[in-house]
Each structure stands twice: as structure tokens, then as C-alpha cells.
Design an enzyme around this catalytic site. Structure first.
Site, mmCIF file in Angstrom:
data_model
loop_
_atom_site.group_PDB
_atom_site.id
_atom_site.type_symbol
_atom_site.label_atom_id
_atom_site.label_comp_id
_atom_site.label_asym_id
_atom_site.label_seq_id
_atom_site.Cartn_x
_atom_site.Cartn_y
_atom_site.Cartn_z
ATOM 1 N N TYR A 136 0.851 -1.197 0.000
ATOM 2 C CA TYR A 136 0.000 0.000 0.000
ATOM 3 C C TYR A 136 0.884 1.243 0.000
ATOM 4 O O TYR A 136 1.911 1.300 0.699
ATOM 5 C CB TYR A 136 -0.905 0.039 1.244
ATOM 6 C CG TYR A 136 -1.666 1.346 1.371
ATOM 7 C CD1 TYR A 136 -2.907 1.492 0.770
ATOM 8 C CD2 TYR A 136 -1.114 2.435 2.040
ATOM 9 C CE1 TYR A 136 -3.599 2.688 0.855
ATOM 10 C CE2 TYR A 136 -1.795 3.640 2.123
ATOM 11 C CZ TYR A 136 -3.046 3.760 1.535
ATOM 12 O OH TYR A 136 -3.715 4.952 1.603
ATOM 13 N N GLU A 224 -3.575 7.678 -3.720
ATOM 14 C CA GLU A 224 -3.542 6.351 -3.102
ATOM 15 C C GLU A 224 -3.304 5.284 -4.160
ATOM 16 O O GLU A 224 -3.965 5.284 -5.202
ATOM 17 C CB GLU A 224 -4.866 6.080 -2.383
ATOM 18 C CG GLU A 224 -4.892 4.784 -1.606
ATOM 19 C CD GLU A 224 -6.207 4.596 -0.859
ATOM 20 O OE1 GLU A 224 -7.255 4.635 -1.516
ATOM 21 O OE2 GLU A 224 -6.177 4.442 0.369
#
Length: 417
Positions: A136, A224
Site C-alpha cells: 500500500y 492512493e
């Protein structure tokens, strides 16, 4: 401002951030051609809507119960065999065409869209990869530090909020100096936190520095990549990405502003933006017209404190004219959920008597089907209140914010009874 995944990948690719090759299409036939153009093999067909949870989402036609689809997309009910998802893996041109056909023109329901869902008008056909690891990577503005912060985690493919709550030690954070960008040692520290080594770590450093530079140069407010993947060849790629940009900075980025998909935006927010107003729709029944974001927040807090629920956040700014006030009221009253309107204005540059005259003009031109409570403070506030009270219209004036909140909550309850 949000952009689609395919647009985000195009922007990141131009900025030197590694992304998989892909083609965006709007018909099943184009998806088959895109499969061939990408060289075949494993390919992913992805619905392009502004919502997360597409992989577990449900693409449905008008005949299907949306509430049931939402329960399935949220994992509350088992998924029936053959129900189309918003992300599908295919290994042939025929399957790519079939996958695209199962999504295009349908409504994709995910846990983020709610039962209303969003219509799929385009799909991204993109190269699949053999994934060794899923990570991530994100950048958000830390209000406390007053700067962007890079967040990286070894737990990719899951919600970062869940990781932060359950295993916060798995998140590496690095604050970014907006003048200098991400330093080399910071990029290496993030790669170490992600467990990247050797040539992959070197690719990771380049990836991170270009990603942060793009974030700063484009006035992004949120970026993101989830998952960030490491392939079997040791490459680091953005498999999926989300980009949000600061609306207030779009005057500096005409190229980015042109990417907005109005079909994906709230129609009332678009309508307000065209008139120079800031509007955010909420779930309550008390509409709020204010001047200033801070005043809007305190107004909504007081409404909730006294037992009401705000229906929106509408900020007319410090210099609204009659036309803007008229449009603001039209937007507020267009919602059938609204049972009362609270106007809470602090007159500074804009004098309260001028505001009062604009309110009266708007009142005469618009069908006020619900109670209107007005609180005026600041320059010429007494004169403004006097104009409203002597106007003969059904307008309730208030002394102070608490009085205004109590009166509008009571009025909304009476109107809905």
C-alpha cells in the site's frame, strides 16, 4: 476533484510513475480489440466509476433489487454464481468482450456507492501481472504537521484504515517538505519499511520520488495506490490508483480541470460550483446557508447539538450577490427532504442590510415551502433584522447562533409532523 482510474494512470505514467499498460474503451467490441492490442495473455477488465470496492461490486440492470445487490457487494449475502463483478480477469479476446458487456451500461453497486450505484460507461482493459507482493502507498495532507505525509504499508489490497486500527506498526510514515520533495534517504527508508531490497528497492526509490513530485506539482489533495505491486520480474507498479485534486487550485491546472466527469459528480454540487458557491449534500432535513466554512461547521454542530440533522453545507462566501443568493435558495429548496432553512450570516465586508434585502428579493421570487430562520450578526445587523421583521414575510429572526439552531430545529420538526 476526482478522476477515473484510467485518467490517474495516464497522469502518473507521464510523470514517470510505473503503471501497467492499458486501454480505456466504451463498447464490448473495443474491449476485444484492446485485448489483442495489449498482446493477449492475462488481462484485467475494470469498470470506471468514482467508487472503491469494484472488485466485490455487483453490475446489475434496472430489473435487479439494488438493496439486495448492495448486501451482496458488502459481503452481507452470498454472491450468486455468475453475477458480474466490477473487476474481471480474462484470458481471451472473447472473454474480454463478454466481461465488458457484463458491465457497460449496467449500474455498479459497491459498498461505497450505496444502493443507488453508478452507471458504468467505460471500462479499462489493462495488462495483468504475476504478483509477488501486494503493498500500500498513499499521500494525504496531515493537518497537524501542515504538510503531506507519505504512508506505506506491507498490507496491500486491504483498507488502510483497518491496518491503522489493528496493526499500526505496519505503516511507515514520512512527512514531505513541500519545497524540497521527498529526500533520497526518506525514499530508501520507506522501501526498507516495505521490505524492498536490491534492484527492486532502487526501482522503488525512483517510483516514490516521482510519485511525490507529481503529488506536489499537481496540487493533489489525496493520492492512493492500492495495491502497489512487486512483480515476478522485480518491477514496482501501481496496479490501482486514486487521485483527488484541490478544487481551489484548478485555476493553475486547466489540463486537469478538463478531466472532470460531470456524470460522476453530485448534480447539486456542480450547479452550485457554476454559480461560485460551495455545496456539500448531507443526509439531514435542515438546509444551511452560511458565509464561511468555519461558520458552516459551527452551524452544523449546533443544529446536531440541539437535536437536528443538517441537509447540506452551502457556503455563499463573503461577497454573494442577489443572483447567487437566489440560486443558493433554489438549490436548497430543490431537495424534498428539506423541512426548514437556516440562514446564518456574519456580515463583515458584506453588510447585513444588503443581505436582508437580497433575502427578501429571493423570498418573493421563490416558493418558500418550508420555514425560514435567519440569524444576522456583524455590520448593520440590527438594520437587517428590522427589514426582515417588518417585511410581512414568514421569516423568523434569531438572536445568536444557539437561538437560531433551537428555532430551526423546532421549525423542522413542526413542518415534518
Amino acid at each position: 476533484m476526482k478522476v477515473h482510474e484510467y485518467q490517474a494512470k495516464e497522469l502518473l505514467g507521464k510523470a514517470g510513475v510505473a503503471v501497467p499498460a492499458g486501454v480505456v474503451v466504451s463498447t464490448p467490441g473495443e474491449a476485444a480489440k484492446a485485448y489483442e492490442a495489449l498482446g493477449g495473455g492475462l488481462v484485467v477488465v475494470k469498470a470506471q466509476v468514482h467508487a472503491g470496492g469494484r472488485g466485490k461490486g455487483v453490475a446489475v440492470g434496472p430489473e435487479v433489487d439494488r438493496a439486495d445487490a448492495l448486501a451482496i457487494a458488502s459481503g452481507e449475502k452470498p454472491r450468486p454464481e455468475g453475477m458480474a463483478k466490477g473487476v474481471q480477469l480474462v484470458k481471451s479476446a472473447a472473454d474480454a468482450e463478454k466481461a465488458a458487456a457484463s458491465m457497460l451500461g449496467k449500474t455498479l453497486v459497491t459498498y461505497q456507492t450505496g444502493a443507488e450505484g453508478q452507471v458504468v460507461k467505460k471500462v479499462l482493459v489493462t495488462v495483468g501481472h504475476d504478483i509477488v507482493r501486494e503493498l500500500y502507498l498513499g499521500i494525504a495532507i496531515d493537518r497537524g504537521l501542515q504538510r503531506p505525509v507519505v504512508m506505506a504499508s506491507t498490507e496491500g489490497g486491504v483498507e488502510i484504515e483497518k491496518v491503522a486500527e489493528e496493526t499500526p506498526e505496519k505503516i511507515t510514515r514520512e512527512p514531505v517538505d513541500v519545497g524540497l520533495g521527498l529526500a533520497d534517504f526518506q525514499a530508501r527508508r520507506i522501501c526498507k519499511g516495505l521490505g524492498l531490497t536490491g534492484a527492486t528497492a532502487k526501482k522503488g526509490v525512483v517510483f516514490l520520488k516521482n510519485f511525490v513530485k507529481f503529488f506536489l506539482d499537481s496540487d493533489a489533495s489525496l493520492a492512493e495506490i492500492n495495491p502497489l505491486i512487486v512483480t515476478d520480474k522485480g518491477d514496482v507498479l501501481a496496479l490501482d490508483c486514486k487521485l483527488n485534486f484541490d478544487d481551489n487550485a484548478m485555476f493553475r491546472h486547466k489540463d486537469l480541470a478538463s478531466l472532470v466527469d460531470e456524470d460522476e459528480e453530485d448534480p447539486y454540487e456542480l450547479r452550485a460550483a457554476r454559480s461560485g458557491l460551495s455545496y456539500v449534500s448531507l443526509d439531514g432535513d435542515i438546509a444551511c446557508l452560511v458565509n464561511g466554512a468555519g461558520l458552516a461547521m459551527s452551524t452544523m454542530d449546533l443544529i446536531k447539538y440541539h437535536g437536528g440533522e443538517p441537509a447540506n453545507f452551502l457556503d455563499v462566501g463573503g461577497g454573494a450577490d442577489k443572483d447567487q443568493v437566489l440560486e443558493a435558495f433554489r438549490i436548497l429548496l430543490d431537495s424534498p427532504r428539506v423541512n426548514a432553512v437556516l440562514v446564518n450570516i456574519f456580515g463583515g465586508i458584506m453588510q447585513c442590510d444588503i443581505i436582508a434585502r437580497a433575502l427578501l428579493a429571493a423570498y418573493d421570487e421563490i416558493d418558500f415551502r418550508v420555514p425560514l430562520v435567519v440569524r444576522l450578526e456583524g455590520t448593520n445587523s440590527e438594520l437587517g433584522k428590522q427589514l426582515l421583521e417588518q417585511s410581512g414575510r414568514k421569516i423568523t429572526t434569531a438572536d445568536g447562533l444557539t437561538d437560531a439552531a433551537q428555532k430551526v430545529v423546532a421549525a423542522a420538526k413542526r413542518h415534518s409532523a
